[in-house]
Design a protein around this motif. Structure first.
Motif, PDB file in Angstrom:
ATOM      1  N   GLU A 102       0.908  -1.134  -0.051  1.00  0.00           N
ATOM      2  CA  GLU A 102       0.188  -0.490  -0.414  1.00  0.00           C
ATOM      3  C   GLU A 102       0.877   1.142   0.206  1.00  0.00           C
ATOM      4  N   SER A 103       2.250   1.553   0.259  1.00  0.00           N
ATOM      5  CA  SER A 103       2.998   2.207   0.755  1.00  0.00           C
ATOM      6  C   SER A 103       3.189   2.521  -0.575  1.00  0.00           C
ATOM      7  N   GLY A 104       3.702   1.645  -1.259  1.00  0.00           N
ATOM      8  CA  GLY A 104       4.950   1.607  -3.032  1.00  0.00           C
ATOM      9  C   GLY A 104       3.264   1.719  -3.519  1.00  0.00           C
ATOM     10  N   ALA A 105       2.281   1.427  -3.898  1.00  0.00           N
ATOM     11  CA  ALA A 105       1.045   1.864  -4.355  1.00  0.00           C
ATOM     12  C   ALA A 105       0.832   3.558  -4.294  1.00  0.00           C
ATOM     13  N   GLY A 106       0.628   3.952  -2.929  1.00  0.00           N
ATOM     14  CA  GLY A 106       0.318   4.842  -2.473  1.00  0.00           C
ATOM     15  C   GLY A 106       1.912   6.027  -3.196  1.00  0.00           C
ATOM     16  N   VAL A 107       2.450   5.795  -3.513  1.00  0.00           N
ATOM     17  CA  VAL A 107       4.019   6.462  -3.667  1.00  0.00           C
ATOM     18  C   VAL A 107       3.568   6.577  -5.273  1.00  0.00           C
ATOM     19  N   THR A 108       3.415   5.781  -5.771  1.00  0.00           N
ATOM     20  CA  THR A 108       3.059   5.629  -7.144  1.00  0.00           C
ATOM     21  C   THR A 108       1.816   6.514  -7.851  1.00  0.00           C
ATOM     22  N   ARG A 109       0.987   6.212  -7.268  1.00  0.00           N
ATOM     23  CA  ARG A 109      -0.701   7.526  -7.522  1.00  0.00           C
ATOM     24  C   ARG A 109      -0.416   8.318  -7.678  1.00  0.00           C
ATOM     25  N   VAL A 110       0.278   8.950  -5.984  1.00  0.00           N
ATOM     26  CA  VAL A 110       0.783  10.465  -6.243  1.00  0.00           C
ATOM     27  C   VAL A 110       1.517  10.955  -6.631  1.00  0.00           C
ATOM     28  N   SER A 111       2.385  10.432  -7.482  1.00  0.00           N
ATOM     29  CA  SER A 111       3.962  10.668  -8.557  1.00  0.00           C
ATOM     30  C   SER A 111       3.105  10.987  -9.722  1.00  0.00           C
ATOM     31  N   LEU A 112       2.290   9.616 -10.350  1.00  0.00           N
ATOM     32  CA  LEU A 112       1.505   9.727 -11.474  1.00  0.00           C
ATOM     33  C   LEU A 112      -0.082  10.537 -11.583  1.00  0.00           C
ATOM     34  N   ASP A 113      -0.446  10.578 -10.799  1.00  0.00           N
ATOM     35  CA  ASP A 113      -1.317  11.876 -10.696  1.00  0.00           C
ATOM     36  C   ASP A 113      -0.829  13.456 -11.029  1.00  0.00           C
ATOM     37  N   HIS A 114       0.177  13.374  -9.916  1.00  0.00           N
ATOM     38  CA  HIS A 114       0.998  14.779 -10.422  1.00  0.00           C
ATOM     39  C   HIS A 114       1.795  15.366 -11.576  1.00  0.00           C
ATOM     40  N   GLY A 115       2.150  14.314 -12.120  1.00  0.00           N
ATOM     41  CA  GLY A 115       2.887  14.367 -12.833  1.00  0.00           C
ATOM     42  C   GLY A 115       4.928  14.845 -12.498  1.00  0.00           C
ATOM     43  N   LEU A 116       4.777  14.325 -11.594  1.00  0.00           N
ATOM     44  CA  LEU A 116       6.343  14.728 -10.318  1.00  0.00           C
ATOM     45  C   LEU A 116       6.457  13.464  -9.993  1.00  0.00           C
ATOM     46  N   PRO A 117       7.864  13.222 -10.882  1.00  0.00           N
ATOM     47  CA  PRO A 117       9.032  12.660  -9.763  1.00  0.00           C
ATOM     48  C   PRO A 117       9.010  12.383  -8.563  1.00  0.00           C
ATOM     49  N   ILE A 118       9.082  10.663  -7.928  1.00  0.00           N
ATOM     50  CA  ILE A 118       9.151  10.724  -6.781  1.00  0.00           C
ATOM     51  C   ILE A 118       9.672   9.393  -6.125  1.00  0.00           C
ATOM     52  N   ALA A 119      11.330   9.510  -5.881  1.00  0.00           N
ATOM     53  CA  ALA A 119      12.430   8.798  -5.847  1.00  0.00           C
ATOM     54  C   ALA A 119      11.256   7.389  -4.591  1.00  0.00           C
ATOM     55  N   ASN A 120      11.039   6.685  -4.519  1.00  0.00           N
ATOM     56  CA  ASN A 120      10.655   5.424  -3.334  1.00  0.00           C
ATOM     57  C   ASN A 120      12.141   4.997  -3.044  1.00  0.00           C
ATOM     58  N   ALA A 121      12.112   5.484  -1.733  1.00  0.00           N
ATOM     59  CA  ALA A 121      13.242   4.922  -1.115  1.00  0.00           C
ATOM     60  C   ALA A 121      12.399   3.545   0.555  1.00  0.00           C
ATOM     61  N   ILE A 122      11.232   3.413  -0.131  1.00  0.00           N
ATOM     62  CA  ILE A 122      10.771   2.310   1.565  1.00  0.00           C
ATOM     63  C   ILE A 122      11.502   1.432   0.786  1.00  0.00           C
ATOM     64  N   LEU A 123      12.324   1.143   2.228  1.00  0.00           N
ATOM     65  CA  LEU A 123      12.869  -0.367   2.144  1.00  0.00           C
ATOM     66  C   LEU A 123      12.080  -1.608   2.273  1.00  0.00           C
ATOM     67  N   THR A 124      11.952  -2.624   1.687  1.00  0.00           N
ATOM     68  CA  THR A 124      10.892  -3.473   2.522  1.00  0.00           C
ATOM     69  C   THR A 124      11.995  -4.450   2.708  1.00  0.00           C
ATOM     70  N   VAL A 125      12.040  -5.351   3.652  1.00  0.00           N
ATOM     71  CA  VAL A 125      13.306  -6.177   3.746  1.00  0.00           C
ATOM     72  C   VAL A 125      13.033  -7.447   5.276  1.00  0.00           C
ATOM     73  N   GLU A 126      13.927  -8.157   4.536  1.00  0.00           N
ATOM     74  CA  GLU A 126      13.701  -9.153   5.396  1.00  0.00           C
ATOM     75  C   GLU A 126      14.017  -9.069   7.637  1.00  0.00           C
ATOM     76  N   ASP A 127      15.167  -8.530   7.165  1.00  0.00           N
ATOM     77  CA  ASP A 127      15.228  -8.242   8.941  1.00  0.00           C
ATOM     78  C   ASP A 127      15.836  -6.939   8.472  1.00  0.00           C
ATOM     79  N   GLU A 128      16.362  -6.421   9.812  1.00  0.00           N
ATOM     80  CA  GLU A 128      17.382  -5.113  10.734  1.00  0.00           C
ATOM     81  C   GLU A 128      18.976  -5.182   9.572  1.00  0.00           C
ATOM     82  N   ALA A 129      19.100  -6.507   9.771  1.00  0.00           N
ATOM     83  CA  ALA A 129      20.616  -6.569   8.950  1.00  0.00           C
ATOM     84  C   ALA A 129      20.292  -6.240   7.397  1.00  0.00           C
TER      85      ALA A 129
END
Length: 157
Positions: A102-129
């Motif tokens: 949902e966070s990834g989809a929301g970032v993409t939606r805002v970018s496309l709706d506004h024609g504005l570049p958004i660098a998505n640096a939301i890490l999605t990882v298995e563990d803290e390391a």
């Protein structure tokens, strides 16, 4: 801007941020990791020529709140590009998939709706390391992506 000599023109955005205004939204959840990402991102933005007063850095509680803050920033028409910084670490429940998707989809939606570049640096990882291994490189990369895409869109227009 680079233009290829063969065939159709090919464009690539420049990494000169001296004329740009950038907004950064950072989630506070997993704060130590996202703060490291934000520090690396802000340092890279400065390295790319963006003045401190041309950067607005705000924080939100978590990754699910990032798209709404991005939308408010995009609505302001004050930014050439935005950056989303967050960290979602897999747990034992389905919540990881929900937040990551949902966070990834929301970032993409805002970018496309506004024609504005958004660098998505939301890490999605298995563990803290994994998060720590990616934090600083991803923060720097997000800065470069935002600047390059802002310049590319300007060149295309």
């Amino acid at each position: 801007m680079k233009v290829a000599n063969q065939g159709s023109p090919s464009f690539e955005g420049a990494l000169d941020g001296s004329e740009l205004s950038i907004g950064v939204v950072q989630a506070r959840f997993n704060d130590a990791i996202t703060s490291a990402m934000a520090s690396a991102c802000l340092a890279e933005l400065a390295h790319l020529g963006i003045e401190a007063d041309a950067i607005q850095h705000i924080t939100v509680p978590g990754a699910l709140e990032i798209p709404l803050a991005l939308q408010a920033m995009a609505d302001s028409d004050a930014f050439d590009a935005l950056i989303a910084i967050g960290c979602v670490i897999r747990g034992e429940t389905y919540h990881f998939e929900l937040v990551a998707n949902e966070s990834g989809a929301g970032v993409t939606r805002v970018s496309l709706d506004h024609g504005l570049p958004i660098a998505n640096a939301i890490l999605t990882v298995e563990d803290e390391a994994q998060a720590w291994a990616r934090a600083e490189p991803k923060g720097r990369d997000a800065a470069r992506v935002a600047v390059e895409m802002a310049n590319l869109l300007e060149d295309i227009e």
